[in-house]
Design an enzyme around this catalytic site. Structure first.
Site, PDB file in Angstrom:
ATOM      1  N   LYS A   1      -5.065   5.770  -7.354  1.00  0.00           N
ATOM      2  CA  LYS A   1      -4.801   7.207  -7.528  1.00  0.00           C
ATOM      3  C   LYS A   1      -4.693   7.553  -9.007  1.00  0.00           C
ATOM      4  CE  LYS A   1      -2.451   7.531  -3.111  1.00  0.00           C
ATOM      5  NZ  LYS A   1      -1.142   7.350  -2.485  1.00  0.00           N
TER       6      LYS A   1
ATOM      7  N   HIS B   1       0.381   2.622  -7.630  1.00  0.00           N
ATOM      8  CA  HIS B   1      -0.523   3.778  -7.461  1.00  0.00           C
ATOM      9  C   HIS B   1      -1.827   3.624  -8.240  1.00  0.00           C
ATOM     10  CE1 HIS B   1       2.524   5.800  -5.315  1.00  0.00           C
ATOM     11  NE2 HIS B   1       3.117   6.428  -6.292  1.00  0.00           N
TER      12      HIS B   1
ATOM     13  N   LEU C   1       0.894  -1.159   0.000  1.00  0.00           N
ATOM     14  CA  LEU C   1       0.000   0.000   0.000  1.00  0.00           C
ATOM     15  C   LEU C   1       0.934   1.211   0.000  1.00  0.00           C
ATOM     16  CD1 LEU C   1      -2.680  -0.959   2.700  1.00  0.00           C
ATOM     17  CD2 LEU C   1      -2.965  -0.926   0.224  1.00  0.00           C
ATOM     18  N   ASP C   2       0.522   2.273  -0.676  1.00  0.00           N
ATOM     19  CA  ASP C   2       1.363   3.476  -0.697  1.00  0.00           C
ATOM     20  C   ASP C   2       1.608   3.949   0.741  1.00  0.00           C
ATOM     21  OD1 ASP C   2       1.214   3.393  -3.405  1.00  0.00           O
ATOM     22  OD2 ASP C   2      -0.385   4.885  -3.556  1.00  0.00           O
ATOM     23  N   LYS C   3       2.655   4.738   0.903  1.00  0.00           N
ATOM     24  CA  LYS C   3       3.023   5.189   2.246  1.00  0.00           C
ATOM     25  C   LYS C   3       1.848   5.895   2.933  1.00  0.00           C
ATOM     26  CE  LYS C   3       6.771   7.416   4.711  1.00  0.00           C
ATOM     27  NZ  LYS C   3       7.956   8.243   4.666  1.00  0.00           N
TER      28      LYS C   3
END
Ligand code: URA
Length: 482
Positions: free
Chosen positions: A196, A193, A105-107
């Site tokens: 997004k 990503h 998962l993205d930061k």
């Protein structure tokens, strides 16, 4: 750590097959323990000493561990990093050893992450060929449109490198005023990503992202960001054998089908008439019958005039408007007698209401009734439908002085449930009731009812959600939320 386990568990844990598949292999003589034919599925074997062969190939035992983490934002989805805190750093040091996150998962993304040392399982979960479903809750800058829903469903061309597989977008809320949307998005791949970039491609910016599900697993609502727990045997089994897992969205799974309008809700409050039960016609019949006793024809605008006010206020209105000489108590008592018969025999529950009540109980979300109706009648209705036990509080027109659109009845219900008004969701079928919920600072779902069908536009304008019946909650589409 236990080293003695049943042979069928040993083989199933090592991914040889389901419990029934490995039992079949043992029965057919395909499994040996230390060179001798296995005695049966229940035979105890030592994971550290015994040599197990299946179909002639050795099956070594690795002790796998599986954790569900609610990833907080600000940590890296990696096993280790020289400079930054990682998701594995959040796990108790004694357990860390060879753990790694199954996926990224993205930061800044939060939510469900599986932490394990089971490489083959992680590989299966992340394999693009397996199309493992993942549902995210996202807050987005911009108004998500029905065109976006269609574009996502058709397989969006994100950029030169990525054309996304069809994704299901469920709109929870759009605010044109604030220029924000809340959505659920289900994808079956996990490109860099991805979520997004998909929104970027339709001109919107994701401002908050949280993963809620991965395959059959759902983020445990009891886990605060940064907390984790071991997966249960059932959860591990469902990951390894998704074909055997309960159908996603089924009640047994403890989840709504796809859209969760209960997000951030601690308590649910229902209006009764027209909302939980199909009863508005009942009062019209009673009013007509009652006025008929005095030889008074029913005025056309009567229902509108008494809409949402308490039973006592209604009796006062009748007494004053129609010159009825009976006392307020007598009027109410006559109505109660007539209504008791109508309500308990002729007012069915609205579609899907029982299912929804069961679901709320399952999720341990407390419920209340907040009605302008009388106490006795409300109790009788709940009894006649066998739903009394689903409500922790019942507030009626007899408990409060000011009827809807004043917020009193809803505020009293919230107080009795010990819930903050802002964390309550109200179900209502009339504009005055929706206004009362708004004045109480609560979210509100408008419920379709034949008797207020003419006010549907206003209901949609005033409420946060609109449902035709409670089944919609289990499968909302953008059209119904608009
Ligand atoms: N998609 C994203 O954009 N970010 C994540 O963290 C996961 C999916």
């Amino acid at each position: 750590m236990k080293s003695l386990v049943r042979l069928d568990k040993y083989l199933a844990d090592m991914g040889i097959g389901t419990r029934s598949q490995v039992k079949e292999k043992i029965r057919r003589g395909l499994v040996t323990v230390n060179g001798a034919l296995a005695k049966g599925p229940e035979q105890k074997v030592d994971t550290q000493k015994d040599t197990i062969l299946c179909d002639g190939a050795q099956v070594g035992y690795v002790h796998y561990e599986y954790y569900m983490l609610n990833k907080p934002s600000g940590v890296l989805s990696a096993a280790r990093d020289k400079h930054a805190k990682t998701v594995v750093d959040l796990i108790d040091e004694k357990k860390r050893k060879d753990l790694f996150p199954a996926g990224r998962l993205d930061k800044d993304t939060q939510g469900l992450l599986i932490i394990t040392n089971d490489g083959p399982l992680a590989h299966e979960l992340l394999s693009p060929k397996k199309h493992v479903s993942k549902v995210y809750y996202a807050r987005v800058e911009g108004c998500v449109s029905s065109q976006d829903v269609r574009d996502f469903a058709c397989g969006l061309k994100v950029d030169e490198e990525l054309t996304a597989r069809p994704a299901r977008l469920t709109v929870i809320h759009v605010s044109a005023e604030e220029n924000i949307s809340e959505v659920l998005i289900e994808i079956q791949e996990g490109k860099f990503h991805q979520v997004k970039r998909m929104f970027q491609a339709v001109g919107k910016t994701v401002t908050f992202l949280k993963r809620l599900t991965m395959g059959p697993l759902h983020l445990d609502p009891g886990l605060l960001p940064g907390q984790y727990r071991s997966l249960t045997e059932d959860e591990i089994r469902s990951l390894k054998h998704p074909e055997e897992a309960a159908r996603p969205g089924s009640l047994e799974n403890g989840r709504l089908k796809d859209n969760d309008l209960l997000m951030d809700v601690d308590a649910v409050i229902f209006d009764l008439d027209g909302t939980l039960i199909d009863s508005m016609g009942v009062w019209e019949s009673i009013d007509e019958e009652y006025l008929g006793r005095f030889g008074i024809p029913m005025p056309e605008d009567l229902q509108e005039a008494i809409s949402g006010i308490s039973v006592t206020q209604t009796a006062i209105y009748f007494k004053e408007t129609f010159g009825i000489s009976d006392s307020i108590q007598e009027i109410i008592s006559d109505w109660n007698d007539m209504a008791m018969e109508h309500y308990t025999n002729r007012a069915p529950l609205k579609g899907g209401a029982l299912l929804f009540l069961k679901y709320l109980k399952h999720r341990q979300i407390p419920c209340a009734i907040a009605t302008s109706n009388s106490r006795d009648l409300t109790r009788a209705v709940l009894e006649s439908h066998g739903i009394t036990r689903y409500f922790q509080a019942v507030v009626t027109g007899e408990d409060i002085h000011k009827g809807k659109p004043e917020p009193d009845v809803y505020l009293e219900a919230a107080a009795r449930l010990d819930a903050r008004p802002s964390r309550c969701l109200v179900f209502e079928d009339i504009p005055y009731g929706i206004m009362a919920a708004a004045r109480a600072g609560m979210g509100c779902a408008a419920v379709f009812d034949t008797f207020s069908a003419g006010e549907d536009d206003e209901k949609r304008r005033l409420a946060d959600y609109y449902i035709r019946d409670y089944l919609d909650i289990f499968n909302q589409t953008y059209e119904e939320l608009k």
